[in-house]
Design a protein around this motif. Structure first.
Motif, PDB file in Angstrom:
ATOM      1  N   GLY A  96       0.854  -1.176   0.000  1.00  0.00           N
ATOM      2  CA  GLY A  96       0.000   0.000   0.000  1.00  0.00           C
ATOM      3  C   GLY A  96       0.892   1.227   0.000  1.00  0.00           C
ATOM      4  O   GLY A  96       1.711   1.383   0.899  1.00  0.00           O
ATOM      5  N   PRO A  97       0.770   2.098  -1.004  1.00  0.00           N
ATOM      6  CA  PRO A  97       1.767   3.164  -1.148  1.00  0.00           C
ATOM      7  C   PRO A  97       1.669   4.216  -0.051  1.00  0.00           C
ATOM      8  O   PRO A  97       0.607   4.802   0.146  1.00  0.00           O
ATOM      9  CB  PRO A  97       1.417   3.768  -2.513  1.00  0.00           C
ATOM     10  N   PRO A  98       2.765   4.463   0.678  1.00  0.00           N
ATOM     11  CA  PRO A  98       2.758   5.565   1.635  1.00  0.00           C
ATOM     12  C   PRO A  98       2.683   6.884   0.878  1.00  0.00           C
ATOM     13  O   PRO A  98       3.069   6.964  -0.293  1.00  0.00           O
ATOM     14  CB  PRO A  98       4.098   5.412   2.363  1.00  0.00           C
ATOM     15  N   TYR A  99       2.183   7.895   1.543  1.00  0.00           N
ATOM     16  CA  TYR A  99       2.030   9.182   0.886  1.00  0.00           C
ATOM     17  C   TYR A  99       3.376   9.891   0.813  1.00  0.00           C
ATOM     18  O   TYR A  99       4.133   9.912   1.796  1.00  0.00           O
ATOM     19  CB  TYR A  99       1.017  10.036   1.645  1.00  0.00           C
ATOM     20  N   ALA A 100       3.681  10.474  -0.356  1.00  0.00           N
ATOM     21  CA  ALA A 100       4.983  11.133  -0.571  1.00  0.00           C
ATOM     22  C   ALA A 100       4.948  12.527   0.046  1.00  0.00           C
ATOM     23  O   ALA A 100       4.981  13.544  -0.652  1.00  0.00           O
ATOM     24  CB  ALA A 100       5.292  11.204  -2.064  1.00  0.00           C
ATOM     25  N   ASN A 101       4.873  12.546   1.361  1.00  0.00           N
ATOM     26  CA  ASN A 101       4.719  13.817   2.064  1.00  0.00           C
ATOM     27  C   ASN A 101       5.335  13.683   3.448  1.00  0.00           C
ATOM     28  O   ASN A 101       4.963  12.800   4.211  1.00  0.00           O
ATOM     29  CB  ASN A 101       3.227  14.160   2.187  1.00  0.00           C
ATOM     30  N   GLY A 102       6.295  14.524   3.779  1.00  0.00           N
ATOM     31  CA  GLY A 102       6.828  14.558   5.135  1.00  0.00           C
ATOM     32  C   GLY A 102       7.939  13.577   5.405  1.00  0.00           C
ATOM     33  O   GLY A 102       8.305  12.753   4.573  1.00  0.00           O
ATOM     34  N   GLU A 103       8.463  13.687   6.641  1.00  0.00           N
ATOM     35  CA  GLU A 103       9.579  12.859   7.081  1.00  0.00           C
ATOM     36  C   GLU A 103       9.099  11.449   7.449  1.00  0.00           C
ATOM     37  O   GLU A 103       7.938  11.263   7.807  1.00  0.00           O
ATOM     38  CB  GLU A 103      10.233  13.496   8.317  1.00  0.00           C
ATOM     39  N   PRO A 104       9.993  10.466   7.396  1.00  0.00           N
ATOM     40  CA  PRO A 104       9.631   9.122   7.877  1.00  0.00           C
ATOM     41  C   PRO A 104       9.265   9.175   9.355  1.00  0.00           C
ATOM     42  O   PRO A 104       9.916   9.871  10.141  1.00  0.00           O
ATOM     43  CB  PRO A 104      10.922   8.316   7.662  1.00  0.00           C
ATOM     44  N   HIS A 105       8.200   8.469   9.731  1.00  0.00           N
ATOM     45  CA  HIS A 105       7.743   8.509  11.120  1.00  0.00           C
ATOM     46  C   HIS A 105       7.464   7.093  11.636  1.00  0.00           C
ATOM     47  O   HIS A 105       7.672   6.107  10.917  1.00  0.00           O
ATOM     48  CB  HIS A 105       6.506   9.402  11.260  1.00  0.00           C
ATOM     49  N   MET A 106       6.993   7.005  12.873  1.00  0.00           N
ATOM     50  CA  MET A 106       6.801   5.697  13.503  1.00  0.00           C
ATOM     51  C   MET A 106       5.728   4.866  12.801  1.00  0.00           C
ATOM     52  O   MET A 106       5.784   3.639  12.796  1.00  0.00           O
ATOM     53  CB  MET A 106       6.463   5.870  14.986  1.00  0.00           C
ATOM     54  N   GLY A 107       4.753   5.539  12.196  1.00  0.00           N
ATOM     55  CA  GLY A 107       3.757   4.799  11.417  1.00  0.00           C
ATOM     56  C   GLY A 107       4.392   4.094  10.240  1.00  0.00           C
ATOM     57  O   GLY A 107       4.063   2.939   9.934  1.00  0.00           O
ATOM     58  N   HIS A 108       5.323   4.789   9.568  1.00  0.00           N
ATOM     59  CA  HIS A 108       6.073   4.147   8.488  1.00  0.00           C
ATOM     60  C   HIS A 108       6.846   2.938   9.021  1.00  0.00           C
ATOM     61  O   HIS A 108       6.898   1.881   8.396  1.00  0.00           O
ATOM     62  CB  HIS A 108       7.086   5.128   7.881  1.00  0.00           C
ATOM     63  N   ALA A 109       7.495   3.139  10.172  1.00  0.00           N
ATOM     64  CA  ALA A 109       8.325   2.066  10.740  1.00  0.00           C
ATOM     65  C   ALA A 109       7.482   0.825  11.041  1.00  0.00           C
ATOM     66  O   ALA A 109       7.868  -0.302  10.718  1.00  0.00           O
ATOM     67  CB  ALA A 109       9.026   2.556  12.003  1.00  0.00           C
ATOM     68  N   ILE A 110       6.332   1.022  11.659  1.00  0.00           N
ATOM     69  CA  ILE A 110       5.453  -0.101  11.982  1.00  0.00           C
ATOM     70  C   ILE A 110       5.071  -0.849  10.712  1.00  0.00           C
ATOM     71  O   ILE A 110       5.187  -2.074  10.614  1.00  0.00           O
ATOM     72  CB  ILE A 110       4.195   0.390  12.720  1.00  0.00           C
ATOM     73  N   ASN A 111       4.624  -0.092   9.719  1.00  0.00           N
ATOM     74  CA  ASN A 111       4.125  -0.705   8.490  1.00  0.00           C
ATOM     75  C   ASN A 111       5.222  -1.421   7.707  1.00  0.00           C
ATOM     76  O   ASN A 111       5.077  -2.595   7.334  1.00  0.00           O
ATOM     77  CB  ASN A 111       3.468   0.373   7.627  1.00  0.00           C
ATOM     78  N   LYS A 112       6.321  -0.730   7.465  1.00  0.00           N
ATOM     79  CA  LYS A 112       7.374  -1.308   6.616  1.00  0.00           C
ATOM     80  C   LYS A 112       8.093  -2.461   7.309  1.00  0.00           C
ATOM     81  O   LYS A 112       8.468  -3.445   6.660  1.00  0.00           O
ATOM     82  CB  LYS A 112       8.382  -0.225   6.224  1.00  0.00           C
ATOM     83  N   ILE A 113       8.307  -2.362   8.602  1.00  0.00           N
ATOM     84  CA  ILE A 113       9.019  -3.434   9.303  1.00  0.00           C
ATOM     85  C   ILE A 113       8.143  -4.682   9.402  1.00  0.00           C
ATOM     86  O   ILE A 113       8.634  -5.812   9.246  1.00  0.00           O
ATOM     87  CB  ILE A 113       9.514  -2.951  10.675  1.00  0.00           C
ATOM     88  N   LEU A 114       6.853  -4.512   9.651  1.00  0.00           N
ATOM     89  CA  LEU A 114       5.964  -5.682   9.656  1.00  0.00           C
ATOM     90  C   LEU A 114       5.951  -6.358   8.288  1.00  0.00           C
ATOM     91  O   LEU A 114       5.950  -7.593   8.185  1.00  0.00           O
ATOM     92  CB  LEU A 114       4.545  -5.271  10.055  1.00  0.00           C
ATOM     93  N   LYS A 115       5.955  -5.567   7.240  1.00  0.00           N
ATOM     94  CA  LYS A 115       6.020  -6.145   5.894  1.00  0.00           C
ATOM     95  C   LYS A 115       7.338  -6.888   5.703  1.00  0.00           C
ATOM     96  O   LYS A 115       7.367  -7.993   5.136  1.00  0.00           O
ATOM     97  CB  LYS A 115       5.869  -5.049   4.842  1.00  0.00           C
ATOM     98  N   ASP A 116       8.431  -6.282   6.181  1.00  0.00           N
ATOM     99  CA  ASP A 116       9.734  -6.907   5.991  1.00  0.00           C
ATOM    100  C   ASP A 116       9.858  -8.204   6.780  1.00  0.00           C
ATOM    101  O   ASP A 116      10.434  -9.176   6.293  1.00  0.00           O
ATOM    102  CB  ASP A 116      10.840  -5.938   6.411  1.00  0.00           C
ATOM    103  N   ILE A 117       9.339  -8.231   7.989  1.00  0.00           N
ATOM    104  CA  ILE A 117       9.348  -9.476   8.774  1.00  0.00           C
ATOM    105  C   ILE A 117       8.604 -10.570   8.007  1.00  0.00           C
ATOM    106  O   ILE A 117       9.049 -11.721   7.941  1.00  0.00           O
ATOM    107  CB  ILE A 117       8.718  -9.247  10.163  1.00  0.00           C
ATOM    108  N   THR A 118       7.486 -10.194   7.414  1.00  0.00           N
ATOM    109  CA  THR A 118       6.693 -11.150   6.636  1.00  0.00           C
ATOM    110  C   THR A 118       7.494 -11.687   5.458  1.00  0.00           C
ATOM    111  O   THR A 118       7.528 -12.904   5.202  1.00  0.00           O
ATOM    112  CB  THR A 118       5.409 -10.470   6.136  1.00  0.00           C
ATOM    113  N   LEU A 119       8.150 -10.794   4.729  1.00  0.00           N
ATOM    114  CA  LEU A 119       8.927 -11.219   3.561  1.00  0.00           C
ATOM    115  C   LEU A 119      10.113 -12.081   3.970  1.00  0.00           C
ATOM    116  O   LEU A 119      10.386 -13.124   3.356  1.00  0.00           O
ATOM    117  CB  LEU A 119       9.423  -9.987   2.807  1.00  0.00           C
ATOM    118  N   ARG A 120      10.826 -11.663   5.003  1.00  0.00           N
ATOM    119  CA  ARG A 120      12.002 -12.417   5.440  1.00  0.00           C
ATOM    120  C   ARG A 120      11.612 -13.795   5.981  1.00  0.00           C
ATOM    121  O   ARG A 120      12.387 -14.755   5.868  1.00  0.00           O
ATOM    122  CB  ARG A 120      12.767 -11.617   6.495  1.00  0.00           C
TER     123      ARG A 120
END
Length: 966
Positions: A96-120
């Motif tokens: 799901g594409p994150p919005y191209a606006n603003g600095e990386p934040h904890m919401g990004h971290a939660i989402n992307k890391i959970l996805k990465d754990i799944t892939l790994r």
């Protein structure tokens, strides 16, 4: 060897020992030397674990190591490596594409890391994955950001600056995602962007597909309108302010007594009023009807001033609390209002009473002020009764000139409301201020209104049932929320009549249509869309704004539309960004279906829904088979993190530390990832607190120390030895435990229970690996001969433990695991762990052996409870129950032993084992031993005056006699 003479023997005897040969003499001299030295001299004879893997990495060194691992140890290449080297079928996770606006934040971290754990999790087990990260690059927030720097709102200038802004935001976010170890091809060609030519071409083609199916249409309808953004908004772009204040008014509208029917005829010579209640008094100017219900009983009442009012009888008590006592005159049925007319309180127009299915007595008066331009139910009444829709509000939320000089230009939510009430005057019977939930623009944080305007819509009604049927069998994780989440999604779709897909902005994908200025008709076609796609490839994505309408139309279409060409103009609306991202499945996914969508719970009214509706419309099936839903980050007071509130924690500071490292230490990437895994799957609100982050860091440090010990055990003290390992029951027990642990961990990973993975990992570490196996084999590892078959077995089991344990936590803490793998004594070529294959052997599964050892471990707990000192200084007498005796006998064949495996497990100097024919529970008695423990191993009692036990004498003899020269 020669025997010493009597004179020499006499001298040696007087010195305290009497060797018979020269070799024995040399050995005894050496041992005497050892004894005469300080105790620590024996340390050099103990086979302690050895590794260069550091026990701790903090501060700059931690940051440096994370960067090194990212760049040099296969992190950036892993995605493409697994695409080439692992076999399908692919596990497809759609981003799901994150919005191209603003600095990386904890919401990004939660989402992307959970996805990465799944892939790994998939990759570590040898499965190939398909994952293409994307960004949502269009939309109002970006446009608003750049508008502040532009004097003239020129669309091309807005788009140029918006593109630059989005590109800069993508670069920052992409760099952060890479630094968190997220597996992907991060080159631009490996990602998708909703503002790139290839993506927009696909979107245009899908638009014409929807249009040709009759699912896209243009209409004049009420939609949520944001005056602060000057555009229509979708439901998913709203947030509800629970503290919004509105004026709540009761207004009377005078009936035309010439048109009264039945019982109302009795009042034709008296002023008679209908009472209506509204929280949007600004909409009274657009009133076109009063709605009633045929199912409601109404009444005529009289106030103290002899005024007569009509309202629902069921609402009478509540209205009296606001207006004072009201005398009941008579009751009438709803049907008796059907032909009644009333006068508009401002324009004095004669207007109808109309039946409305939505009318209830829950609030208000049972008579509903109806303004078709400002409410969906009102609009439907207008359609059913062929009323024209009167809209008197412009894009800025102000009254238009058509509203009249008194109201023109007034902001309807402020001065406009006050002016309306002032004008109505005596017909306003009550004014209150109520606090209630009200829709706000989620970007500007300002209130919206419902306003009719010409918009493009996607027809939901025709695909609604198919959409609901298609998700009936999808899986939703966490499983405990499966039913509630599924019901939420179904309810969202069921109650959605249509989807407004047009926006009145510049930064987006144009709706490819031509408007006829004279007739109001619109034109588009598949052939013309193909031409537009070619123009886009040639001129770039700004072609729609840069080229004239004539050039967009082209020669071929000009000939086809020759009569109307002078009246045609290109549309100015863009597509809703939820349509942009909602169509991503069609641009990104092979076979147009994903195994998993993984996003926050707010996407039930956003991307989950827009993806589903477009997929049902275009391919009549859901684009996903499984949803994984996570919560959102909150602070220690459970408040949602927001820059404006000032409670944001930057992931970068967690990883690299802040300006003051004492207050904001550098925890490293794995601490962030462990925090996400531990908390991101189980709560709708995910707390981000200093205490939880510190706890996560300490946990990662515990993992590090255990892995360091396991690494150290693998240091070779027996290079070139070909002795076969001799596995004891404890070794086989550990292999069995590893088999079970591996199986449980994989099951948790497969069900996305990452917080339970963390718990099981730490439980296994705390209850099996460290206190049982690692602790109980130390004597073997440290004090046995280097080439001892039982020691070698312990080393082999430790090697297996390191491998299984490292692979089990690799999806969560890949940096720690890859760092460990660099120091693995067998990994001389520095091959990344993820490039290796490993499968836990099925023959490790030996439940019977595990049962025997667990019996001894239970007894060990009793020993530890009873002992008030070092248990090696004790001996034990065991009176075993019949059930336990069988197991204990497997660990000690003789009735008495000081070298049995049972002694090793219970850590007692010697054990006497007996079966009790009467005891139902095994008993153990502990006794002090009379001798002092060996100064080297601290396990067996001394056997000679050198302070060493027989085992250590033998080990030291083997290790050192050969080095003593004559």
């Amino acid at each position: 060897m020669p025997v010493f003479g009597s004179r020499m023997r006499h001298w040696l005897k007087s010195a305290g020992f009497a060797p018979q040969t020269y070799t024995e003499f040399c050995r005894v001299v050496w041992l005497r030397g050892m004894k005469s030295a300080a105790k620590q001299s024996y340390t050099k004879t103990v086979l302690l674990p050895q590794t260069n893997f550091p026990a701790r990495l903090g501060g700059a060194k931690r940051v440096e190591m994370d960067s090194y691992l990212t760049e040099k140890c296969g992190f950036l290449e892993l995605y493409n490596w697994q695409r080439k080297n692992l076999e399908g079928p692919d596990f497809i996770l759609h981003d799901g594409p994150p919005y191209a606006n603003g600095e990386p934040h904890m919401g990004h971290a939660i989402n992307k890391i959970l996805k990465d754990i799944t892939l790994r999790t998939k990759i570590i087990t040898g499965k190939r994955v398909h994952y293409i990260p994307g960004w949502d690059c269009h939309g109002l927030p970006i446009e608003q950001r750049v508008l502040s720097d532009i004097k003239d709102e020129n669309p091309i200038e807005i788009r140029r600056k918006a593109r630059k802004y989005a590109s800069d935001a993508v670069a920052k976010q992409r760099q952060a995602f890479m630094s968190w170890g997220v597996v992907a091809d991060w080159n631009e060609s490996g990602c998708y962007f909703t503002n790139h030519t290839s993506y927009i071409k696909n979107q245009m083609q899908q638009f014409i597909n929807l249009y040709d199916k009759g699912l896209v249409f243009r209409a004049f309808k009420p939609v949520h309108w944001s005056p602060s953004s000057r555009t229509a908004l979708a439901e998913s772009e709203l947030e509800y302010n629970e503290s919004h204040e509105s004026k709540s008014v009761i207004v009377r509208m005078q009936l035309d007594t010439r048109a009264l029917t039945s019982k109302l005829k009795d009042f034709e010579n008296k002023p008679l009023y209908a009472l209506i209640w509204t929280t949007t008094p600004w909409s009274l100017l657009a009133n076109q009807a009063i709605a009633f219900s045929n199912k409601i009983v109404y009444c005529v009442v009289e106030d103290n001033s002899k005024n007569l009012y009509i309202l629902a009888q069921e609402c009478l008590t509540n209205i009296e609390q606001k207006l004072g006592p009201l005398k009941l005159i008579t009751t009438i049925t709803g049907q008796e209002l059907a032909e009644t007319k009333y006068f508009h309180p401002i324009t004095k127009q004669r207007l109808p009473f109309l039946h409305g299915h939505h009318v209830t007595t829950d609030v208000g008066t049972g008579l509903v002020h109806t303004a078709p331009a400002h409410g969906p139910e009102d609009f439907l009444i207008a359609i059913e009764n062929n009323l024209s829709v009167l809209s008197l509000i412009d894009n800025d939320g102000c009254f238009t000139k058509e509203a009249g000089d008194k109201f023109s230009g007034l902001d309807v939510l402020n001065e406009g409301t006050n002016k309306i009430l002032q004008h109505i005057g005596e017909n306003v019977l009550n004014v209150d201020t109520i606090t209630h939930s009200y829709p706000y623009d989620w970007r500007t944080k300002k209130p919206v209104i419902i306003r009719a305007s010409h918009q493009w819509f996607l027809d939901i009604r025709s695909i609604k049932e198919k959409a609901i049927d298609s998700i009936a069998n999808i899986r939703i994780y966490p499983e405990q929320n499966q039913t509630s989440y599924l019901n939420t999604l179904i309810a969202q779709i069921k109650h959605r009549p249509y989807w407004c897909i047009s926006r009145q902005r510049s930064w987006g994908t144009p709706i490819p249509v031509l408007h006829n200025k004279r007739t109001g008709d619109t034109y588009t076609s598949r052939k013309w869309i193909e031409r537009l796609c070619r123009l886009m490839e040639r001129h770039g994505v700004d072609y729609w704004w840069e080229l004239s309408t004539e050039k967009l139309i082209g020669r071929e279409l000009r000939q086809e539309l020759s009569d109307d060409i002078k009246d045609l103009e290109k549309g100015t609306d863009i597509m809703d960004i939820w349509l942009d991202s909602g169509l991503s499945w069609s641009a990104v996914l092979p076979k147009h279906r994903a195994d998993l969508y993984l996003e926050g719970m707010d996407q039930f009214r956003g991307w989950f829904q827009s993806s589903l509706l477009t997929s049902i419309a275009l391919q009549e099936r859901s684009p996903y088979s499984t949803l994984f839903v996570h919560g959102f980050a909150v602070d220690d007071k459970a408040s949602k993190m927001s820059k404006s509130v000032g409670n944001v924690i930057n992931p970068e500071i967690i990883i690299k530390g802040g300006a003051n490292l004492n207050k904001e230490p550098a925890y490293g990437v794995d601490t962030l990832r462990w925090w996400v895994a531990s908390h991101g799957c189980q709560h709708s609100q995910i707390p981000v607190t200093t205490a939880l982050l510190r706890e996560s860091h300490e946990t990662v440090q515990k993992l590090r120390l255990v892995l360091r010990f396991l690494l150290g055990v693998l240091h070779s003290y027996s290079e070139g030895v070909t002795v076969e390992p001799e596995y004891l029951y404890l070794d086989k027990y550990m292999l069995h435990a590893l088999h079970q642990y591996s199986k449980e961990i994989q099951n948790l990973y497969d069900n996305y229970l990452y917080h339970h993975v963390c718990k099981l990992t730490m439980n296994f570490l705390a209850n099996t690996v460290s206190p049982v196996y690692c602790h109980l084999i130390k004597d073997r590892l440290y004090c046995d001969e280097a080439a001892s078959p039982t020691r070698l077995a312990a080393v082999e089991v430790t090697r297996a433990t390191l491998t299984v344990f490292a692979r089990s936590i690799a999806p969560i803490v890949p940096y720690l695991v890859e760092e460990v793998w660099l120091y693995h004594p067998e990994n001389l070529a520095s091959v990344p762990l993820y490039h290796s294959e490993y499968k836990v052997p099925e023959n490790w599964h030996e439940p019977e052996i595990a049962r025997h050892v667990e019996t001894a471990l239970t007894l060990r707990s009793k020993v530890n409870t009873l002992a008030a000192r070092n248990t090696w200084e004790l001996s034990g007498t065991i009176k075993a129950s019949k059930n336990d005796y069988e197991s204990l006998l497997m660990l000690q064949k003789d009735q008495e032993s000081s070298t049995s495996e049972l002694c090793e497990i219970l850590q007692l100097s010697s054990i006497t084992l007996m079966e009790s024919s009467t005891a139902t529970e095994t008993q153990i008695e502990l006794h002090n031993i009379e001798k002092v423990l060996c100064q080297r191993c601290r396990r067996h009692p001394e056997l000679d005056e050198n302070g060493l036990c027989g085992r250590c004498v033998k080990v030291l003899d083997v290790a050192n006699v050969s080095s003593i020269s004559v």
